[in-house]
Design an enzyme around this catalytic site. Structure first.
Site: not given
Ligand code: GDP
Ligand code: MG
Length: 423
Positions: A12, A14, A40
């Site tokens: 998670d 990002g 994701h």
């Molecule tokens: P992944 O599993 O690594 O793809 O990540 P996730 O999607 O599970 O979790 C990342 C969360 O952080 C999501 O809700 C994204 O929309 C959010 N997100 C990603 N990058 C940023 C950022 O730079 N700032 C903020 N505030 N939220 C972000």
């Molecule tokens: Mg995730």
């Protein structure tokens, strides 16, 4: 050119949003491990999407997406995910989606077995996503699994089915005293959900090698982070597959090719969904504040994520495991609320400072060592250039680079595609 995008922490970080952003430069995006336990989140001009099985490149018109042999695929989930994306106007065809004939099929009894085991464990549970991932990988290595390519030889698959079902009932019915798995129900599962994706199934290695020869840029997208890798993570609180960049060419279907670059996605603070030792963890009000600021609730499960400050030891270990040459630091904007930002700079064990991230069993006895750095305490979400960032934010980035001995090339300051800075 082969690039891997991988997670440095507990998942998670990002990754999905960075793959969505960076895939503009790529022709092919491959998932190489895991199943629909991934979540994701991608927000772009087409809307907000949560991808579980499909590579994040599916949202770009001209990107070809590959689901590799290292994956486990729940057929029903795949069909639902494709349907949901199509409803939002995303085009999905054999032209832009290729599924490895060697990828393994997650069966309904794997999901059932996962739930039965979590229920049996009750208070001692591992925090499984209950999507059958551990049982299906176990069956893969027991050589009792079905693979996607078998759907193309349906008669032979059906001939193998009764034996497998009988074997599975030794566990489901014999061990857990749960309802018997039947051949008919499994046949229906294959017929309802397994026959439609037939057009996508192929030897993706042939396609990927040709694409590589033609000079196409190929990206590998990981699910979860280094600390959840089956070998290098906090076993047994890990996922059941290799989340490590070095495995990407194998899990995608091109064991003959080597990575040119590995980009590690690292979060500006820590989060960890599910069970397992998490030394830098915050509790109480401190945790609630950071969780609320970061919106830390699981994309796949909705579970509140455990949170803590940036963890130097764990991240340095993650960077090493991933062989990450470039880092994308995500969610920096989440820390804007703090006047002072805490960093977990190390662990103490029996009064001694550890120099490296230790073996999992030792983690429970480690105490975090926190240090404070000055925060920027202003909104940075509109910053798009390095020069726009306040000095304290630049200092924080430089601090992490030095502490982790890494190169932070990208910084993201918001969830939207364009909310990032190239350093
Ligand atoms: P992944 O599993 O690594 O793809 O990540 P996730 O999607 O599970 O979790 C990342 C969360 O952080 C999501 O809700 C994204 O929309 C959010 N997100 C990603 N990058 C940023 C950022 O730079 N700032 C903020 N505030 N939220 C972000
Ligand atoms: Mg995730």
């Amino acid at each position: 050119m082969l690039t891997s995008i991988c997670g440095i922490n507990w998942g998670d970080e990002g990754k999905g949003r960075m793959v969505d952003l960076l895939s503009s430069d790529f022709d092919v995006v491959c998932r190489y491990q895991g199943g629909n336990n991934a979540g994701h989140t991608v927000i772009n001009d087409k809307g907000k999407f949560i991808l579980n099985l499909l590579p994040s490149g599916i949202l770009r018109e001209d990107v070809v997406n590959v689901m590799g042999n290292g994956m486990v695929i729940d057929l029903k989930h795949l069909s639902g995910e494709i349907e949901r994306l199509r409803e939002k106007g995303i085009r999905i065809s054999p032209e832009n989606l290729k599924i490895s004939d060697k990828a393994v099929i997650t069966m309904p009894y794997h999901v059932m077995q996962d739930c039965l085991e979590e229920d049996r464990l009750a208070g001692k549970k591992f925090g499984s996503t209950r999507r059958g991932i551990a049982p299906v990988y176990a069956d893969k290595y027991m050589k009792k699994a079905f693979r996607m390519g078998e759907l193309l030889h349906f008669d032979r698959l059906l001939a193998r089915l009764p034996d497998i079902v009988e074997w599975k009932n030794l566990t489901v019915e014999g061990g857990y005293h749960a309802e018997r798995v039947t051949v008919e129900a499994m046949r229906e599962y294959f017929e309802n959900y397994g026959l439609p994706p037939k057009d996508y199934i192929c030897d993706v290695g042939v396609y990927l090698n040709e694409a590589h020869k033609a000079g196409k840029k190929i990206m590998f997208e990981a699910q979860l982070g280094a600390l959840r890798d089956i070998d290098f993570g906090i076993y047994p609180y890990t996922s059941s597959s290799s989340t490590i960049a070095a495995y990407a060419p194998i899990g995608a279907g091109v064991p003959n090719l080597q990575l040119d670059n590995s980009i590690g996605i690292m979060k500006a603070y820590s989060s960890c969904v599910g069970e397992g030792p998490f030394v830098c963890e915050y509790f109480g009000e401190k945790a609630e504040r950071l969780r609320a600021l970061g919106g830390e609730y699981g994309a796949a499960t909705g579970r509140p994520r455990r949170v803590g400050p940036f963890d130097v030891l764990a991240s340095r270990y993650g960077i090493r495991c991933q062989g990450a040459r470039e880092i994308a630091l995500t969610k920096l904007d989440v820390l804007s609320d703090y006047e002072e930002i805490e960093v977990c700079v190390g662990y103490e064990l029996d009064g001694k400072r550890l120099r490296e991230f230790p073996f999992t069993d030792v983690l429970a006895d480690c105490k975090p060592v926190f240090e404070k750095v000055k925060g920027w305490h202003c909104d940075i979400s509109a910053c798009r250039r390095k020069e726009d960032l306040p000095k304290e934010a630049l200092d924080y980035i430089a601090y992490l680079e030095k502490a982790c001995d890494c190169y932070i090339k990208y910084v993201s300051v918001g969830a939207e595609r364009e909310a990032y800075i190239v350093m």
